[in-house]
Design a protein around this motif. Structure first.
Motif, PDB file in Angstrom:
ATOM      1  N   ALA A   1      35.126  36.791  64.735  1.00 40.73           N
ATOM      2  CA  ALA A   1      35.073  37.792  63.665  1.00 40.73           C
ATOM      3  C   ALA A   1      33.988  37.438  62.657  1.00 40.73           C
ATOM      4  CB  ALA A   1      36.433  37.883  62.969  1.00 40.73           C
ATOM      5  N   GLU A   2      33.893  36.149  62.290  1.00 42.22           N
ATOM      6  CA  GLU A   2      32.878  35.732  61.322  1.00 42.22           C
ATOM      7  C   GLU A   2      31.474  35.914  61.904  1.00 42.22           C
ATOM      8  OE1 GLU A   2      31.889  31.944  58.436  1.00 42.22           O
ATOM      9  OE2 GLU A   2      32.404  31.576  60.532  1.00 42.22           O
ATOM     10  N   ALA A   3      31.292  35.509  63.162  1.00 42.80           N
ATOM     11  CA  ALA A   3      29.963  35.624  63.774  1.00 42.80           C
ATOM     12  C   ALA A   3      29.557  37.086  63.959  1.00 42.80           C
ATOM     13  CB  ALA A   3      29.955  34.899  65.121  1.00 42.80           C
ATOM     14  N   ASP A   4      30.497  37.912  64.401  1.00 41.76           N
ATOM     15  CA  ASP A   4      30.172  39.310  64.694  1.00 41.76           C
ATOM     16  C   ASP A   4      30.172  40.194  63.454  1.00 41.76           C
ATOM     17  OD1 ASP A   4      30.031  38.510  67.291  1.00 41.76           O
ATOM     18  OD2 ASP A   4      31.862  39.503  67.958  1.00 41.76           O
ATOM     19  N   TRP A   5      30.693  39.679  62.340  1.00 40.96           N
ATOM     20  CA  TRP A   5      30.712  40.494  61.126  1.00 40.96           C
ATOM     21  C   TRP A   5      29.288  40.872  60.702  1.00 40.96           C
ATOM     22  CZ3 TRP A   5      34.418  43.182  59.032  1.00 40.96           C
ATOM     23  CH2 TRP A   5      34.256  43.691  57.750  1.00 40.96           C
ATOM     24  N   TYR A   6      28.336  40.013  60.995  1.00 43.40           N
ATOM     25  CA  TYR A   6      26.937  40.322  60.698  1.00 43.40           C
ATOM     26  C   TYR A   6      26.375  41.133  61.858  1.00 43.40           C
ATOM     27  CZ  TYR A   6      22.284  39.473  58.654  1.00 43.40           C
ATOM     28  OH  TYR A   6      21.048  39.616  58.054  1.00 43.40           O
ATOM     29  N   GLY A   7      26.920  42.328  62.040  1.00 45.18           N
ATOM     30  CA  GLY A   7      26.534  43.172  63.153  1.00 45.18           C
ATOM     31  C   GLY A   7      27.217  44.524  63.056  1.00 45.18           C
ATOM     32  N   PRO A   8      27.177  45.303  64.133  1.00 45.91           N
ATOM     33  CA  PRO A   8      27.643  46.690  64.073  1.00 45.91           C
ATOM     34  C   PRO A   8      29.138  46.881  64.259  1.00 45.91           C
ATOM     35  CG  PRO A   8      26.711  46.239  66.223  1.00 45.91           C
ATOM     36  CD  PRO A   8      26.506  44.980  65.403  1.00 45.91           C
ATOM     37  N   GLY A   9      29.895  45.821  64.565  1.00 47.20           N
ATOM     38  CA  GLY A   9      31.305  46.000  64.926  1.00 47.20           C
ATOM     39  C   GLY A   9      32.293  45.760  63.807  1.00 47.20           C
ATOM     40  N   GLN A  10      31.892  46.003  62.566  1.00 48.37           N
ATOM     41  CA  GLN A  10      32.756  45.634  61.445  1.00 48.37           C
ATOM     42  C   GLN A  10      34.058  46.429  61.397  1.00 48.37           C
ATOM     43  OE1 GLN A  10      29.863  46.070  58.296  1.00 48.37           O
ATOM     44  NE2 GLN A  10      29.384  43.893  58.305  1.00 48.37           N
ATOM     45  N   GLU A  11      34.017  47.721  61.677  1.00 49.46           N
ATOM     46  CA  GLU A  11      35.258  48.513  61.674  1.00 49.46           C
ATOM     47  C   GLU A  11      36.232  47.981  62.719  1.00 49.46           C
ATOM     48  OE1 GLU A  11      35.192  52.890  61.206  1.00 49.46           O
ATOM     49  OE2 GLU A  11      33.008  52.650  61.229  1.00 49.46           O
ATOM     50  N   GLU A  12      35.715  47.664  63.898  1.00 52.31           N
ATOM     51  CA  GLU A  12      36.573  47.160  64.964  1.00 52.31           C
ATOM     52  C   GLU A  12      37.181  45.819  64.590  1.00 52.31           C
ATOM     53  OE1 GLU A  12      33.535  48.324  65.321  1.00 52.31           O
ATOM     54  OE2 GLU A  12      33.786  50.117  66.562  1.00 52.31           O
ATOM     55  N   TRP A  13      36.370  44.935  63.964  1.00 52.83           N
ATOM     56  CA  TRP A  13      36.904  43.636  63.580  1.00 52.83           C
ATOM     57  C   TRP A  13      37.909  43.753  62.437  1.00 52.83           C
ATOM     58  CZ3 TRP A  13      37.498  39.611  66.264  1.00 52.83           C
ATOM     59  CH2 TRP A  13      36.602  39.293  67.288  1.00 52.83           C
ATOM     60  N   ALA A  14      37.677  44.663  61.510  1.00 57.66           N
ATOM     61  CA  ALA A  14      38.653  44.875  60.440  1.00 57.66           C
ATOM     62  C   ALA A  14      39.995  45.287  61.029  1.00 57.66           C
ATOM     63  CB  ALA A  14      38.146  45.941  59.464  1.00 57.66           C
ATOM     64  N   ALA A  15      39.967  46.204  61.996  1.00 56.63           N
ATOM     65  CA  ALA A  15      41.203  46.659  62.628  1.00 56.63           C
ATOM     66  C   ALA A  15      41.848  45.539  63.441  1.00 56.63           C
ATOM     67  CB  ALA A  15      40.920  47.861  63.522  1.00 56.63           C
TER      68      ALA A  15
ATOM     69  N   GLN B   1      18.195  45.619  52.909  1.00 52.60           N
ATOM     70  CA  GLN B   1      18.409  46.692  53.873  1.00 52.60           C
ATOM     71  C   GLN B   1      17.759  46.369  55.213  1.00 52.60           C
ATOM     72  OE1 GLN B   1      16.926  50.297  52.161  1.00 52.60           O
ATOM     73  NE2 GLN B   1      18.774  50.695  50.954  1.00 52.60           N
ATOM     74  N   ARG B   2      16.546  45.820  55.144  1.00 52.11           N
ATOM     75  CA  ARG B   2      15.838  45.487  56.384  1.00 52.11           C
ATOM     76  C   ARG B   2      16.639  44.485  57.202  1.00 52.11           C
ATOM     77  NH1 ARG B   2      13.066  41.351  57.834  1.00 52.11           N
ATOM     78  NH2 ARG B   2      12.962  40.484  55.696  1.00 52.11           N
ATOM     79  N   LEU B   3      17.178  43.457  56.546  1.00 54.79           N
ATOM     80  CA  LEU B   3      17.973  42.446  57.244  1.00 54.79           C
ATOM     81  C   LEU B   3      19.217  43.071  57.868  1.00 54.79           C
ATOM     82  CD1 LEU B   3      17.811  39.459  54.723  1.00 54.79           C
ATOM     83  CD2 LEU B   3      16.616  39.651  56.910  1.00 54.79           C
ATOM     84  N   CYS B   4      19.906  43.914  57.104  1.00 56.99           N
ATOM     85  CA  CYS B   4      21.143  44.531  57.600  1.00 56.99           C
ATOM     86  C   CYS B   4      20.862  45.491  58.745  1.00 56.99           C
ATOM     87  CB  CYS B   4      21.861  45.263  56.464  1.00 56.99           C
ATOM     88  SG  CYS B   4      22.482  44.176  55.155  1.00 56.99           S
TER      89      CYS B   4
ATOM     90  N   GLU C   1      24.280  45.973  60.607  1.00 47.76           N
ATOM     91  CA  GLU C   1      25.324  45.589  59.646  1.00 47.76           C
ATOM     92  C   GLU C   1      25.481  46.666  58.583  1.00 47.76           C
ATOM     93  OE1 GLU C   1      27.446  43.929  56.356  1.00 47.76           O
ATOM     94  OE2 GLU C   1      25.443  44.777  56.290  1.00 47.76           O
ATOM     95  N   ARG C   2      26.725  46.914  58.107  1.00 44.30           N
ATOM     96  CA  ARG C   2      26.944  47.991  57.153  1.00 44.30           C
ATOM     97  C   ARG C   2      27.651  47.568  55.867  1.00 44.30           C
ATOM     98  NH1 ARG C   2      29.809  52.597  60.469  1.00 44.30           N
ATOM     99  NH2 ARG C   2      30.904  50.801  61.339  1.00 44.30           N
ATOM    100  N   TRP C   3      28.512  46.526  55.942  1.00 49.47           N
ATOM    101  CA  TRP C   3      29.298  46.164  54.747  1.00 49.47           C
ATOM    102  C   TRP C   3      28.391  45.677  53.621  1.00 49.47           C
ATOM    103  CZ3 TRP C   3      29.859  41.317  52.441  1.00 49.47           C
ATOM    104  CH2 TRP C   3      30.806  41.251  51.409  1.00 49.47           C
ATOM    105  N   ALA C   4      27.549  44.660  53.892  1.00 54.47           N
ATOM    106  CA  ALA C   4      26.640  44.160  52.855  1.00 54.47           C
ATOM    107  C   ALA C   4      25.623  45.229  52.487  1.00 54.47           C
ATOM    108  CB  ALA C   4      25.937  42.889  53.329  1.00 54.47           C
TER     109      ALA C   4
END
Length: 695
Positions: free
Chosen positions: A369-383, A550-553, A558-561
């Motif tokens: 979850a921590e590794a993938d949080w910096y990526g597109p799957g944040q909604e899935e990991w939150a759930a 924004q460029r990094l995200c 990534e969307r949360w940050a």
């Protein structure tokens, strides 16, 4: 946009028909009309939860703030009861006060129904919390299910017994071959045949078969779980042989009285165990290490090995036997089935090994979850983290050798997903138990400091971050040093030492470069620096910094940050007079925060869009958004956020709108916004100026 109205309740969909409990549901509804607390009592497997949920569903219209189910069978720590309830209600943990106090304050003005399901093993904690809620929240109705009453003065009891069983002799039959649809002596038989048809498709209810089913119901004394488990046995034996087999298993010596009902449930579970093949029995036992809901992947990770392959197929088999309850996304063991499985696991000598596997599964989940949080799957990991919460709590036992790393690695859950108070609870216990030589200690310290700052305790956060930085540098752990330095930058921001923020952020980025690590904290550090620059009124510089964030995200999806930065970007763009750009940034922040259920982020973005509407000279939109913003803050139990300087734009926007509309019109439009539910309010706020003009 999220379609589930997650602020209105969470009652689960019924996976099969509720049979024969119409009278109990009616009695529960009558009691709820007269008293604020009803406890549904009875032995395990008698159907308490189904009755409570059905009654709650029928009362939904009486509870405008929702009907909520809090499943407690997998919880082990009474100290976390208020946190568990708050998480189900979607109440953000932003306060450093006790969670029970915050929860009662949130509920004080609510009209909702709360079901606390399976309280018996947490009885003292449930009794204390219910007492507080009843004293402080007069609009709340509570249903508890428990094998024992809570023992409170306001408590009304609804004892639930087994079904009446068919009398010996031929059962009532109808021309189509079905059992009578009326209530009473047919209920146990109706339940058996309904469940049997889901096991054996096209089951023919012959006279001999129905007679055998009636024998089964009588032998099991009409206890619903026992009857369901018997129906699940049809996958192994025809109904007549099933009845004979069961009567042999339950044979009562002449002159002896029938066994108590809890022993009947126990015997039915034991009999179901005999009907399982060896691989099903082994999986049943191993699954007992899960405290709550689990999916097939988790079951295979923890339970599968050379001795037990094909776990997904075995799960389906256990579900067909009614030994697993399907839930959205996975399964859950009924508590009585789990208890039996745990005993079998101990007899097999596997309890310690499977407990370790479960803990390392939870740690692996947190690491991913921590590794993938910096990526597109944040909604899935939150759930997924929310889905696994009961098991994560179990694995966070401070006596576990993995608790230090696990508590720190879950900073995504504590900080990004808003479980601040619970995070502080687990991290404090882990810090107290951690040896100074534990390499996970620096992470744990900066994570605790991060949450402390978010709770409005910057000095505590600073001390934790300094200790983390020192330990990280001693270990040569530059990733932890970067995270710790970011928390020092955040504490400087909160303290108003704006000139210290950017140099600290440069150190953050330097440490991350040395660590050669990619983390969501890098764009978050840039957002922190941009916030300090914005507060100094250097809007152009802030925009430049945020564009880099924004460029990094965007490079990682990534969307949360990015959404955190978009909110600050909106303020900076408005400071530069770029109204359209400011509105677009605020809408982008709102959309993501809504999807991630970040209540504070949602309310802040709506407030910002109201300010922008005032700058545009749109008094009606300003008034409506301000009404919606106040409703959002109240709905999610939030206090007004930010310093006096941050609240000034809202005050100016209101004054502008009142001048444009007049007080009477402003108040009327404000009321329209306030009366809108959150989904409607967010949809309105997301409308762009161009779309509004087209409409």
């Amino acid at each position: 946009m999220e379609q589930t109205r997650w602020w209105r309740g969470n009652l689960p969909a019924e996976t099969n028909d509720l049979i024969g409990r119409e009278g109990e549901v009616r009695r529960l509804l009558k009691l709820l009309a007269d008293t604020p607390l009803v406890t549904v009592t009875g032995v395990g497997g008698i159907g308490k939860s189904r009755i409570a949920v059905r009654a709650a569903r029928e009362r939904e219209e009486h509870h405008p703030d929702g009907t909520w189910l809090v499943e407690l069978s997998g919880e082990r720590d009474g100290d976390l009861l208020a946190h568990t309830v708050a998480a189900v209600l979607g109440l953000p943990e932003r306060s450093a006060r006790s969670q029970a106090e915050t929860l009662v304050e949130f509920l004080a003005s609510r009209r909702l129904l709360l079901i606390l399901d399976a309280c018996e093993h947490l009885l003292p904690a449930c009794r204390a919390l219910v007492r507080e809620i009843l004293a402080g929240a007069p609009g709340v109705r509570i249903v508890t299910t428990s094998r024992r009453p809570l023992g409170l003065p306001q408590e009304a009891l609804l004892p639930v017994g087994p079904f009446e069983t068919p009398a010996p002799g031929p059962p009532v039959r109808w021309p189509e071959g079905a059992v009578s649809e009326g209530a009473g002596a047919d209920d146990a038989l109706r339940l058996f045949l309904d469940r049997a048809r889901s096991v054996v498709h096209g089951l023919e209810t012959t006279e001999a078969g129905v007679a055998a089913a009636a024998r089964i119901c009588r032998r099991l004394d009409g206890v619903p779980l026992a009857v369901e488990l018997a129906a699940g046995g049809l996958g192994s034996l025809p109904v007549e042989r099933l009845a004979d087999h069961l009567e042999d298993h339950f044979e009562i010596p002449h002159g002896r009285t029938p066994a108590p009902r809890h022993r009947i449930v126990r015997a039915a579970i034991s009999w179901s165990h005999e009907l399982c093949d060896p691989r099903e029995r082994l999986l049943w036992a191993r699954l007992s290490v899960f405290a709550g809901d689990f999916d097939a992947a988790a079951a295979e990770w923890v339970c599968g090995d050379d001795a037990l392959s094909g776990v997904p197929d075995l799960l389906e088999s256990l579900e067909r036997r009614f030994l697993l309850v399907p839930v959205p996304g996975g399964y859950r063991q009924p508590s009585t089935v789990r208890e039996y499985g745990r005993e079998r696991l101990a007899l097999l000598g596997e309890e310690a090994r499977l407990t370790r596997r479960h803990r390392y599964h939870c740690l692996d989940l947190a690491r991913r979850a921590e590794a993938d949080w910096y990526g597109p799957g944040q909604e899935e990991w939150a759930a997924r983290l929310a889905f696994s919460m009961s098991d994560l709590r179990l694995a966070l036992d401070p006596a576990s050798p993995t608790s230090v790393e696990l508590a720190g690695t879950l900073w995504i859950l504590w900080f990004c997903l808003g479980r601040l108070n619970e995070g502080r609870y687990h991290m404090a216990r882990a810090i107290e138990a951690a040896p100074v030589t534990d390499p996970g200690l620096p992470r744990l310290l900066w994570a605790d400091g991060c949450v402390a700052i978010a709770q409005g305790e910057p000095e505590v956060g600073r001390r934790r971050a300094e200790a983390a930085l020192s330990a990280a540098l001693d270990w040569g752990d530059y990733a932890a040093a970067g995270h710790a330095q970011l928390r020092l930058a955040s504490s400087s921001l909160c303290a108003g030492a704006l000139e210290d923020v950017e140099p600290r952020v440069e150190l953050v980025r330097e440490y991350f470069r040395r660590a050669e690590t990619a983390t969501v904290s890098e764009p978050l550090a840039l957002v922190t620096a941009a916030t300090a620059v914005t507060w100094r009124g250097e809007f152009a510089r802030a925009v430049s910094v945020l564009k880099e964030a924004q460029r990094l995200c965007d490079a990682r999806g990534e969307r949360w940050a990015r959404a955190c930065g978009d909110y600050v970007l909106s303020i900076a763009q408005l400071g530069l007079g770029r109204v359209d750009e400011a509105a677009e940034a605020a809408r982008q922040s709102l959309d993501v925060k809504w999807r991630l259920r970040d209540a504070t982020g949602v309310a802040l973005a709506v407030d910002q869009l109201a300010v922008i509407a005032a700058v545009e000279g749109d008094g009606r939109r300003t008034a409506r958004l301000q009404g919606a913003g106040v409703r959002l803050w109240a709905t999610f139990g939030l206090q007004g956020f930010g310093s006096e300087g941050m609240s000034e734009p809202r005050t100016v926007a209101e004054r502008t709108a009142r001048q444009l509309l007049g007080d009477e019109t402003y108040d009327a439009v404000f009321a329209e916004g306030y009366q809108a539910d959150p989904e409607e309010a967010v949809a309105y706020a997301l409308h762009s100026k161009v779309l509004r003009e087209l409409l």
